[in-house]
Write an enzyme that holds these catalytic residues in place. Structure first.
Site, PDB file in Angstrom:
ATOM      1  N   ARG A 106       0.829  -1.210   0.000  1.00 44.43           N
ATOM      2  CA  ARG A 106       0.000   0.000   0.000  1.00 44.43           C
ATOM      3  C   ARG A 106       0.863   1.259   0.000  1.00 44.43           C
ATOM      4  O   ARG A 106       0.522   2.266  -0.615  1.00 44.43           O
ATOM      5  CB  ARG A 106      -0.933  -0.016   1.219  1.00 44.43           C
ATOM      6  CG  ARG A 106      -1.955  -1.151   1.200  1.00 44.43           C
ATOM      7  CD  ARG A 106      -2.815  -1.127   2.453  1.00 44.43           C
ATOM      8  NE  ARG A 106      -3.773  -2.223   2.471  1.00 44.43           N
ATOM      9  CZ  ARG A 106      -3.578  -3.383   3.075  1.00 44.43           C
ATOM     10  NH1 ARG A 106      -2.434  -3.613   3.697  1.00 44.43           N
ATOM     11  NH2 ARG A 106      -4.502  -4.323   3.064  1.00 44.43           N
ATOM     12  N   ASP A 166      -9.643  -4.646   8.395  1.00 44.60           N
ATOM     13  CA  ASP A 166      -8.717  -5.609   8.990  1.00 44.60           C
ATOM     14  C   ASP A 166      -9.325  -6.227  10.251  1.00 44.60           C
ATOM     15  O   ASP A 166      -9.203  -7.437  10.488  1.00 44.60           O
ATOM     16  CB  ASP A 166      -7.395  -4.928   9.345  1.00 44.60           C
ATOM     17  CG  ASP A 166      -6.813  -4.165   8.188  1.00 44.60           C
ATOM     18  OD1 ASP A 166      -6.017  -4.728   7.432  1.00 44.60           O
ATOM     19  OD2 ASP A 166      -7.180  -2.984   8.025  1.00 44.60           O
ATOM     20  N   ARG A 169     -11.893  -8.689   9.244  1.00 42.20           N
ATOM     21  CA  ARG A 169     -11.244  -9.906   8.742  1.00 42.20           C
ATOM     22  C   ARG A 169     -10.744 -10.772   9.887  1.00 42.20           C
ATOM     23  O   ARG A 169     -10.870 -12.003   9.852  1.00 42.20           O
ATOM     24  CB  ARG A 169     -10.070  -9.518   7.832  1.00 42.20           C
ATOM     25  CG  ARG A 169     -10.479  -8.996   6.461  1.00 42.20           C
ATOM     26  CD  ARG A 169      -9.303  -8.380   5.730  1.00 42.20           C
ATOM     27  NE  ARG A 169      -9.640  -8.071   4.338  1.00 42.20           N
ATOM     28  CZ  ARG A 169      -8.942  -7.232   3.575  1.00 42.20           C
ATOM     29  NH1 ARG A 169      -7.863  -6.630   4.064  1.00 42.20           N
ATOM     30  NH2 ARG A 169      -9.313  -7.008   2.321  1.00 42.20           N
ATOM     31  N   HIS A 193      -2.955   0.584   8.500  1.00 44.23           N
ATOM     32  CA  HIS A 193      -3.660  -0.345   7.614  1.00 44.23           C
ATOM     33  C   HIS A 193      -2.629  -0.822   6.602  1.00 44.23           C
ATOM     34  O   HIS A 193      -2.474  -0.268   5.521  1.00 44.23           O
ATOM     35  CB  HIS A 193      -4.821   0.367   6.913  1.00 44.23           C
ATOM     36  CG  HIS A 193      -5.488  -0.472   5.848  1.00 44.23           C
ATOM     37  ND1 HIS A 193      -5.992  -1.717   6.099  1.00 44.23           N
ATOM     38  CD2 HIS A 193      -5.714  -0.227   4.535  1.00 44.23           C
ATOM     39  CE1 HIS A 193      -6.515  -2.214   4.978  1.00 44.23           C
ATOM     40  NE2 HIS A 193      -6.340  -1.324   4.014  1.00 44.23           N
TER      41      HIS A 193
END
Length: 329
Positions: A106, A166, A169, A193
């Site tokens: 990212r 997250d 998840r 993140h």
């Protein structure tokens, strides 16, 4: 800690400033933007959805498709607009930017997407000076801080989706291993993140029962479940991107959940990203449980972490700080 996805049986009514219909603008008509518009349409939270994209033809196509879905859902006005159409929006969701490619982190997206955000935010804030900015573009923590600096808004009115996905998840992964509803699992991912994120195992529980105590009743290896669940969570985006080329459904659902918490003035604790000082590192944005309501996201308390977790959070904070410093250069 309360679950991001938990919902009260007695919802507060939708808040509409001065009794005006709720308008949400989404900047970016790519996969995430279009999926967010669709999820928002299905939710019935907004009376008006405006989709904005540099590729107007793409945005127009998405709007046409969404309008054909509207008769099956809720009476919602869906239009294609320009930045001036952000005027009057309660929330402006920013999903614009380059997609993360297979094998790409990212943070490697930073330089490209920072330029895009630099063009978008001043135009949005000029047209909608009272709105709340919700940033989903990656790397979301760095771009949330960047957006806040560009906007001139209070910290509470610029928030990133952070580790909301997250956290979802992680709870899903634990739930699958223990055969428990993820909404009963209270375990958060905090920090960046990204690759330096961390699970707060020391505060995690299942409906008030400590994880190790719950695991003992099932006869399962607590350390193995924790390691596997976090590994699966941390690598989820890479695995999905390798298979379908992007992630969009999970983050879109997370964005709509944040929008709901704002519009309903819920005071829900969610691991969104905001600017501030974290783990002793100043002028960054990262995710910790924040209270989300009609005025944005607010830091409530510094949660007490185990020593290893505190060190990991500090490392995560410095990772974000390094990216922000590179952006300045």
């Amino acid at each position: 800690m309360p679950a991001n996805s938990s919902k009260s049986s007695s919802k507060k009514p939708l808040i509409a400033t001065d009794l005006q219909p709720v308008k949400i603008a989404i900047v970016g008509a790519g996969n995430v933007g279009a999926s967010t518009a669709y999820a928002l349409l299905l939710s019935g939270l907004a009376a008006e959805i405006v989709l904005i994209d540099l590729n107007r033809s793409k945005a127009e196509g998405e709007v046409m498709d969404l309008n054909h879905a509207a008769p099956f859902t809720h009476q919602t006005k869906v239009t294609c607009g320009d930045f001036e159409d952000c005027a009057g929006a309660a929330i402006v969701v920013i999903t614009a930017g380059a997609n993360q490619k297979p094998g790409q982190t990212r943070l490697e997206l930073l330089q490209v997407n920072a330029k895009i955000i630099g063009d978008i935010v001043p135009k949005v804030t000029q047209s909608a000076p009272s709105t709340i900015l919700l940033v989903a573009s990656n790397p979301v923590d760095v771009l949330t801080f960047h957006s806040w600096k560009l906007s001139g808004f209070p910290q509470s009115r610029v928030l990133g989706s952070g580790t909301v996905l997250d956290t979802a998840r992680l709870r899903y992964s634990i739930g699958q291993r223990l055969d428990v509803d993820p909404s009963n699992i209270h375990a958060d991912i905090v920090g960046e993140h990204g690759d330096s994120e961390l699970p707060v195992w020391s505060r995690a529980n299942i409906s008030g029962i400590a994880l190790d105590e719950f695991y003992q009743t099932t006869g399962q290896d607590v350390q193995k479940i924790m390691q596997e669940s976090f590994h699966e969570t941390k690598n989820a985006a890479y695995e999905i991107i390798n298979r379908k080329g992007m992630t969009d459904f999970g983050i879109s659902a997370g964005l709509v959940r944040i929008v709901e918490a704002i519009l309903r003035d819920e005071n829900t604790l969610m691991t969104v990203s905001t600017a501030g000082t974290f783990a002793g590192v100043q002028d960054i944005a990262l995710s910790m449980p924040k209270k989300v309501n009609r005025t944005g996201a607010h830091h409530v308390i510094d949660i007490k972490l185990a020593s290893g977790e505190s060190e990991a959070l500090e490392k995560s904070a410095h990772t974000i700080k390094s990216s922000l410093d590179s952006l300045k250069q």
